[in-house]
Design a protein around this motif. Structure first.
Motif, PDB file in Angstrom:
ATOM      1  N   SER A  66       0.729  -1.054   0.034  1.00 12.26           N
ATOM      2  CA  SER A  66      -0.063   0.104   0.146  1.00 12.26           C
ATOM      3  C   SER A  66       0.887   1.373  -0.049  1.00 12.26           C
ATOM      4  O   SER A  66       2.017   1.277   0.381  1.00 12.26           O
ATOM      5  CB  SER A  66      -1.053   0.117   1.268  1.00 12.26           C
ATOM      6  N   ALA A  67       0.151   2.483  -0.545  1.00 12.09           N
ATOM      7  CA  ALA A  67       0.998   3.596  -0.502  1.00 12.09           C
ATOM      8  C   ALA A  67       0.048   4.887  -0.217  1.00 12.09           C
ATOM      9  O   ALA A  67      -0.923   4.669  -0.222  1.00 12.09           O
ATOM     10  CB  ALA A  67       1.424   3.809  -2.026  1.00 12.09           C
ATOM     11  N   SER A  68       0.628   5.846   0.943  1.00 12.98           N
ATOM     12  CA  SER A  68      -0.227   6.946   1.168  1.00 12.98           C
ATOM     13  C   SER A  68       0.998   7.838   1.298  1.00 12.98           C
ATOM     14  O   SER A  68       1.958   7.813   1.197  1.00 12.98           O
ATOM     15  CB  SER A  68      -0.616   6.667   2.801  1.00 12.98           C
ATOM     16  N   VAL A  69       0.195   9.297   0.866  1.00 11.70           N
ATOM     17  CA  VAL A  69       0.973  10.345   1.017  1.00 11.70           C
ATOM     18  C   VAL A  69       0.519  11.254   1.825  1.00 11.70           C
ATOM     19  O   VAL A  69      -0.764  11.670   2.076  1.00 11.70           O
ATOM     20  CB  VAL A  69       0.903  11.048  -0.337  1.00 11.70           C
ATOM     21  N   ASP A  70       1.370  12.028   2.711  1.00 14.15           N
ATOM     22  CA  ASP A  70       1.103  12.922   3.766  1.00 14.15           C
ATOM     23  C   ASP A  70       0.984  14.404   3.227  1.00 14.15           C
ATOM     24  O   ASP A  70       1.248  14.448   2.032  1.00 14.15           O
ATOM     25  CB  ASP A  70       1.852  12.923   4.989  1.00 14.15           C
ATOM     26  N   VAL A 121       5.561  10.097   0.540  1.00 12.65           N
ATOM     27  CA  VAL A 121       5.189   8.734   0.367  1.00 12.65           C
ATOM     28  C   VAL A 121       5.463   7.659   1.211  1.00 12.65           C
ATOM     29  O   VAL A 121       6.811   7.676   1.440  1.00 12.65           O
ATOM     30  CB  VAL A 121       5.395   8.261  -1.320  1.00 12.65           C
ATOM     31  N   THR A 122       4.612   6.857   1.964  1.00  8.83           N
ATOM     32  CA  THR A 122       5.046   5.650   2.653  1.00  8.83           C
ATOM     33  C   THR A 122       4.401   4.445   2.130  1.00  8.83           C
ATOM     34  O   THR A 122       3.268   4.425   1.937  1.00  8.83           O
ATOM     35  CB  THR A 122       4.260   5.933   4.067  1.00  8.83           C
ATOM     36  N   VAL A 146      -0.473   6.920  -6.441  1.00  5.98           N
ATOM     37  CA  VAL A 146      -0.801   7.888  -5.424  1.00  5.98           C
ATOM     38  C   VAL A 146      -1.158   9.232  -6.109  1.00  5.98           C
ATOM     39  O   VAL A 146      -0.757   9.449  -7.390  1.00  5.98           O
ATOM     40  CB  VAL A 146       0.616   8.045  -4.743  1.00  5.98           C
TER      41      VAL A 146
END
Length: 208
Positions: free
Chosen positions: A118-122, A127-128, A208
């Motif tokens: 999975s990927a998330s952006v703050d 990107v994490t 993302v």
């Protein structure tokens, strides 16, 4: 093809007929009077799609991915180019676009992939990436290094290897900065490389 009887052992072509011999018998077959058009719309689309895939591979060769494909090809007894085309030709269309980002492989091999990538952006555009199995003993290749490649939606034929990522499979996550244009998707491809840089996993894709 018709069998013929003749005291002359004719072989070769006369007009629109080809004569040949096999096991003491002689045969004749007709040659088509004309050849169908090799430049139909469908055939042209196939050639155009091939050229599109070649153009992408040429851009890929400007990055460390060239060596990834060279070594993967060697493992498969193919050139890197031949392996890339076998895996990816259908991911492009004749109009110059990638039509299947999820199916596109930027690396291929027998190394294990990961589960639940999975990927998330703050808010700071960091990107994490996370994946399952960091503490799972089923993964025998904990020291495999993660490689990350970006394809931006507005310049998808310019693959970017994220050099900042220096983590291993066993760490279970990676963080890196992302410089992006608002509302333009970025396709993130992740795969794992053995410590000897000789074996690779299939790339996995998130957006993302």
């Amino acid at each position: 093809m018709a069998e013929i009887s003749s005291i002359f052992k004719i072989k070769g072509r006369i007009g629109n007929t080809i004569f040949c011999g096999r096991n003491g018998k002689y045969y004749a077959r007709a040659v088509p009077a004309s050849v169908s058009n090799p430049n139909t719309e469908k055939q042209q689309a196939v050639r155009d799609r091939f050229r599109v895939a070649v153009r992408f591979y040429q851009r890929l060769k400007e990055t460390p991915l060239e060596e990834v494909w060279r070594r993967s090809g060697k493992n498969a007894k193919l050139t890197g180019f031949a392996l890339f085309m076998r895996e990816n030709l259908k991911m492009f269309d004749h109009r110059g676009k990638i039509v299947d980002y999820d199916g596109l492989r930027l690396a291929t091999g027998n190394r294990d992939g990961v589960y639940d990538l999975s990927a998330s952006v703050d808010d700071g555009n960091r990107v994490t990436l996370r994946w399952a199995g960091a503490d799972d003993s089923a993964y025998l290749d904990q020291n495999d290094r993660l490689m990350v490649v970006l394809l931006r939606g507005d310049r998808a034929f310019s693959p970017e290897v994220v050099e900042e990522v220096q983590v291993t499979r066993g760490e279970g996550m990676a963080v890196f900065p992302l410089y992006r244009v608002k509302d333009v998707p970025v396709h993130v491809y992740c795969f794992f490389v053995s410590p000897s840089f000789s074996a690779f996993s299939n790339s996995q894709h998130v957006v993302v």
